[in-house]
Structures are given as C-alpha cells and as structure tokens.
Motif scaffolding. Sequence first.
Motif, PDB file in Angstrom:
ATOM      1  N   PRO A  72       0.817  -1.226  -0.062  1.00 34.13           N
ATOM      2  CA  PRO A  72      -0.079  -0.031   0.130  1.00 34.13           C
ATOM      3  C   PRO A  72       0.937   1.162  -0.043  1.00 34.13           C
ATOM      4  O   PRO A  72       0.249   2.470  -0.435  1.00 34.13           O
ATOM      5  N   HIS A  73       1.970   1.136   0.436  1.00 33.98           N
ATOM      6  CA  HIS A  73       3.068   2.556   0.691  1.00 33.98           C
ATOM      7  C   HIS A  73       3.671   2.806  -0.587  1.00 33.98           C
ATOM      8  O   HIS A  73       4.415   1.887  -1.252  1.00 33.98           O
ATOM      9  N   ARG A  74       3.655   3.925  -1.130  1.00 35.91           N
ATOM     10  CA  ARG A  74       4.082   4.498  -2.467  1.00 35.91           C
ATOM     11  C   ARG A  74       5.586   4.103  -2.486  1.00 35.91           C
ATOM     12  O   ARG A  74       5.988   3.871  -3.500  1.00 35.91           O
ATOM     13  N   GLU A  75       6.400   4.338  -1.542  1.00 31.55           N
ATOM     14  CA  GLU A  75       7.506   4.268  -1.426  1.00 31.55           C
ATOM     15  C   GLU A  75       8.044   2.624  -1.945  1.00 31.55           C
ATOM     16  O   GLU A  75       9.159   2.683  -2.567  1.00 31.55           O
ATOM     17  N   PHE A  76       7.426   1.767  -1.859  1.00 31.42           N
ATOM     18  CA  PHE A  76       7.655   0.437  -2.399  1.00 31.42           C
ATOM     19  C   PHE A  76       7.593   0.374  -3.950  1.00 31.42           C
ATOM     20  O   PHE A  76       8.078  -0.406  -4.462  1.00 31.42           O
ATOM     21  N   GLN A  77       6.799   0.998  -4.557  1.00 38.06           N
ATOM     22  CA  GLN A  77       6.500   1.132  -5.964  1.00 38.06           C
ATOM     23  C   GLN A  77       7.794   1.959  -6.408  1.00 38.06           C
ATOM     24  O   GLN A  77       8.325   1.367  -7.401  1.00 38.06           O
ATOM     25  N   TYR A  78       8.389   2.932  -5.840  1.00 32.72           N
ATOM     26  CA  TYR A  78       9.596   3.490  -6.257  1.00 32.72           C
ATOM     27  C   TYR A  78      10.753   2.623  -5.994  1.00 32.72           C
ATOM     28  O   TYR A  78      11.720   2.699  -6.983  1.00 32.72           O
ATOM     29  N   PHE A  79      10.643   1.918  -4.922  1.00 33.54           N
ATOM     30  CA  PHE A  79      11.919   0.884  -4.808  1.00 33.54           C
ATOM     31  C   PHE A  79      11.788  -0.052  -6.033  1.00 33.54           C
ATOM     32  O   PHE A  79      12.905  -0.498  -6.414  1.00 33.54           O
ATOM     33  N   ALA A  80      10.623  -0.533  -6.290  1.00 31.79           N
ATOM     34  CA  ALA A  80      10.541  -1.519  -7.372  1.00 31.79           C
ATOM     35  C   ALA A  80      11.069  -1.119  -8.633  1.00 31.79           C
ATOM     36  O   ALA A  80      11.419  -1.734  -9.298  1.00 31.79           O
ATOM     37  N   ILE A  81      10.764   0.228  -8.945  1.00 30.42           N
ATOM     38  CA  ILE A  81      11.582   0.905 -10.056  1.00 30.42           C
ATOM     39  C   ILE A  81      12.888   0.736 -10.131  1.00 30.42           C
ATOM     40  O   ILE A  81      13.558   0.386 -11.147  1.00 30.42           O
ATOM     41  N   ASP A  82      13.391   0.957  -9.043  1.00 32.19           N
ATOM     42  CA  ASP A  82      14.867   0.806  -8.856  1.00 32.19           C
ATOM     43  C   ASP A  82      15.269  -0.787  -9.048  1.00 32.19           C
ATOM     44  O   ASP A  82      16.468  -1.056  -9.463  1.00 32.19           O
ATOM     45  N   VAL A  83      14.528  -1.570  -8.500  1.00 34.68           N
ATOM     46  CA  VAL A  83      14.945  -2.871  -8.391  1.00 34.68           C
ATOM     47  C   VAL A  83      15.048  -3.600  -9.731  1.00 34.68           C
ATOM     48  O   VAL A  83      15.941  -4.208 -10.241  1.00 34.68           O
ATOM     49  N   LEU A  84      13.967  -3.312 -10.706  1.00 33.40           N
ATOM     50  CA  LEU A  84      13.814  -3.748 -12.000  1.00 33.40           C
ATOM     51  C   LEU A  84      15.123  -3.160 -12.625  1.00 33.40           C
ATOM     52  O   LEU A  84      15.846  -3.743 -13.607  1.00 33.40           O
ATOM     53  N   LYS A  85      15.147  -1.914 -12.722  1.00 31.36           N
ATOM     54  CA  LYS A  85      16.411  -1.234 -13.340  1.00 31.36           C
ATOM     55  C   LYS A  85      17.907  -2.028 -13.107  1.00 31.36           C
ATOM     56  O   LYS A  85      18.817  -2.141 -13.885  1.00 31.36           O
ATOM     57  N   LYS A  86      17.951  -2.008 -11.890  1.00 35.72           N
ATOM     58  CA  LYS A  86      19.052  -2.717 -11.244  1.00 35.72           C
ATOM     59  C   LYS A  86      19.212  -4.186 -11.768  1.00 35.72           C
ATOM     60  O   LYS A  86      20.464  -4.823 -11.796  1.00 35.72           O
ATOM     61  N   HIS A  87      18.334  -4.771 -12.251  1.00 32.07           N
ATOM     62  CA  HIS A  87      18.267  -6.390 -12.397  1.00 32.07           C
ATOM     63  C   HIS A  87      18.257  -6.390 -14.101  1.00 32.07           C
ATOM     64  O   HIS A  87      17.504  -7.237 -14.562  1.00 32.07           O
ATOM     65  N   LYS A  88      18.695  -5.334 -14.816  1.00 33.69           N
ATOM     66  CA  LYS A  88      18.313  -5.396 -16.243  1.00 33.69           C
ATOM     67  C   LYS A  88      18.985  -6.442 -16.928  1.00 33.69           C
ATOM     68  O   LYS A  88      18.792  -6.687 -18.076  1.00 33.69           O
ATOM     69  N   SER A  89      20.161  -6.980 -16.345  1.00 38.47           N
ATOM     70  CA  SER A  89      20.715  -8.319 -17.110  1.00 38.47           C
ATOM     71  C   SER A  89      19.671  -9.373 -17.035  1.00 38.47           C
ATOM     72  O   SER A  89      20.030 -10.320 -17.785  1.00 38.47           O
ATOM     73  N   LEU A  90      18.912  -9.376 -16.364  1.00 39.52           N
ATOM     74  CA  LEU A  90      17.799 -10.445 -16.311  1.00 39.52           C
ATOM     75  C   LEU A  90      16.519 -10.235 -17.134  1.00 39.52           C
ATOM     76  O   LEU A  90      15.895 -11.139 -17.506  1.00 39.52           O
ATOM     77  N   TRP A  91      16.543  -9.067 -17.733  1.00 36.04           N
ATOM     78  CA  TRP A  91      15.286  -8.811 -18.832  1.00 36.04           C
ATOM     79  C   TRP A  91      15.408  -9.716 -20.002  1.00 36.04           C
ATOM     80  O   TRP A  91      16.621 -10.060 -20.729  1.00 36.04           O
ATOM     81  N   THR A  92      14.195  -9.961 -20.482  1.00 35.30           N
ATOM     82  CA  THR A  92      14.225 -10.815 -21.621  1.00 35.30           C
ATOM     83  C   THR A  92      13.072 -10.023 -22.611  1.00 35.30           C
ATOM     84  O   THR A  92      12.725  -8.876 -22.119  1.00 35.30           O
ATOM     85  N   ALA A  93      12.939 -10.124 -23.845  1.00 33.18           N
ATOM     86  CA  ALA A  93      11.831  -9.656 -24.669  1.00 33.18           C
ATOM     87  C   ALA A  93      10.611  -9.525 -23.989  1.00 33.18           C
ATOM     88  O   ALA A  93       9.679  -8.589 -24.046  1.00 33.18           O
ATOM     89  N   ASN A  94      10.205 -10.578 -23.254  1.00 30.60           N
ATOM     90  CA  ASN A  94       8.907 -10.712 -22.505  1.00 30.60           C
ATOM     91  C   ASN A  94       8.818  -9.700 -21.443  1.00 30.60           C
ATOM     92  O   ASN A  94       8.090  -9.751 -20.887  1.00 30.60           O
ATOM     93  N   SER A  95      10.013  -9.351 -20.998  1.00 35.53           N
ATOM     94  CA  SER A  95       9.766  -8.505 -19.629  1.00 35.53           C
ATOM     95  C   SER A  95       8.848  -7.195 -19.855  1.00 35.53           C
ATOM     96  O   SER A  95       8.530  -6.702 -18.858  1.00 35.53           O
ATOM     97  N   VAL A  96       8.353  -6.778 -21.167  1.00 38.10           N
ATOM     98  CA  VAL A  96       7.611  -5.701 -21.462  1.00 38.10           C
ATOM     99  C   VAL A  96       6.280  -6.257 -20.876  1.00 38.10           C
ATOM    100  O   VAL A  96       5.501  -5.154 -20.529  1.00 38.10           O
ATOM    101  N   ASP A  97       5.858  -7.401 -20.753  1.00 34.61           N
ATOM    102  CA  ASP A  97       4.646  -7.665 -19.957  1.00 34.61           C
ATOM    103  C   ASP A  97       4.487  -7.100 -18.464  1.00 34.61           C
ATOM    104  O   ASP A  97       3.504  -6.511 -18.260  1.00 34.61           O
TER     105      ASP A  97
END
Length: 225
Positions: A72-97
């Motif tokens: 529920p707290h917005r800070e966790f969505q901000y954190f999530a944005i950083d998490v996915l950015k830091k793990h871009k080595s794990l991205w695949t084409a399907n990550s867009v979903d």
Amino acid sequence: MHPFVIGIQKSFQIHANPSLALGMKAYMLHQFEFLGIKAPLRDQLTNTYLKSNRLENWESLEIVMKELWALPHREFQYFAIDVLKKHKSLWTANSVDLMEYCICEKSWWDSVDGIASEWLGTYFIQFPRLVPKIPNKWNKSDNMWLQRSSILFQKAYKTNTNQELLTKYILHCKDSQEFFIRKAIGWALREYSKTNPDWVSQFVAKNTLSNLSVREALKRINKLG
C-alpha cells in the motif's frame, strides 16, 4: 511473501515518518499511502539494500516486483522501479509484459514517468525488434498512461530519436483533453529541443497542439531566445 520484500519492508518501516507521510500523501492528491521517507533517504536505503541483496533469475524478480507493487505504501513502488532497473541483466523480450502491468496498475504520473525514464528507453534499445510494435499498441490504447509512455519512452534518445515515431504518436494524441497527455507531448518535444530545436520549432508551427503542449515544448527554446 518473498524474503527480498520482507527485508526492504523492515528497512523502510524503521525510517517511517508519519508527519512527513501526511504531506507526501497530500502532494499526490491522496492517491496513495506513504511511509514518509523522502527521496534522498529512500535512495540511500535502496542503494544499501541492493548492494547486498540480488535476485538470480527472472522468475524471482517478477514475483518480487508484483509483491512490491501490491504493497500500500508508495515508497515500495519507487523501490520496485529501482529494483527492475538494477536487474536489467535478467530482462528478456517478454519483460515488457511486466512493465506494462506496472504502467497500468496504481497508475499516476510519478510511477509512469519513473518507468519511462528508468526502464522503457533502455528496454527498447535492448530489444529494438519490438519497436514500433509495442509503442504502437500503447499509443492506440484507450489507457492514457500507456499513451503517455509511448510518447515519453524516447525522451533521452537525443540524436537517436525516431522523429517519424515521435510525430506519429504526438499527432495521434494531440486532441486529447487529458492533462497528462498534453503535458507529455510538451515534455517530449522540450527534451528533443535540446538536440534539435529547429525541428521542434517547425513541428509546433505546423501542427495544432494544445496551449499547454506548446508552452512546454517551447519553454527551453524561448528561454534561449
């Protein structure tokens, strides 16, 4: 809940500030709850946590992202944005979903613009074969946040900006009455004006845009005189 999520919950909750949370919630027009952790401290906590906590595969990353997005707290969505950015080595084409899911869930300008800045530009460079297929779909969507994302994903591309796509996406949305679409059009053009001010000036002159879009688009050009 995933241990990765439990760990950051504990870290953030220690630093919660209810008095600051009230002001942060009001600033976001009471769209979300806040813990009351301002950006500098949140960035510090995030960087410290991610230095010692990494995810090893996409499956775990997707689980973590959706759990963070559900909190529920917005800070966790901000954190999530950083998490996915830091793990871009794990991205695949399907990550867009997953990216599209995050654009469409708990949508507001703060998360959508963070996603455009931190994920989308990089993603479409990493998987160019999905351009224009995915941005086209978003631009034609009835979801204004997907439309906004299609307009903004190139904003850091500078000389690599695809003028044809930028033109197409802006013209398709230019008659929208939505503030956030009109603002996005102006913002995208203003950013591109740092690279090609003549093109932006000519584009604004020959197309009928909202006053807000024009004002934002020409802000830097007019300032420079």
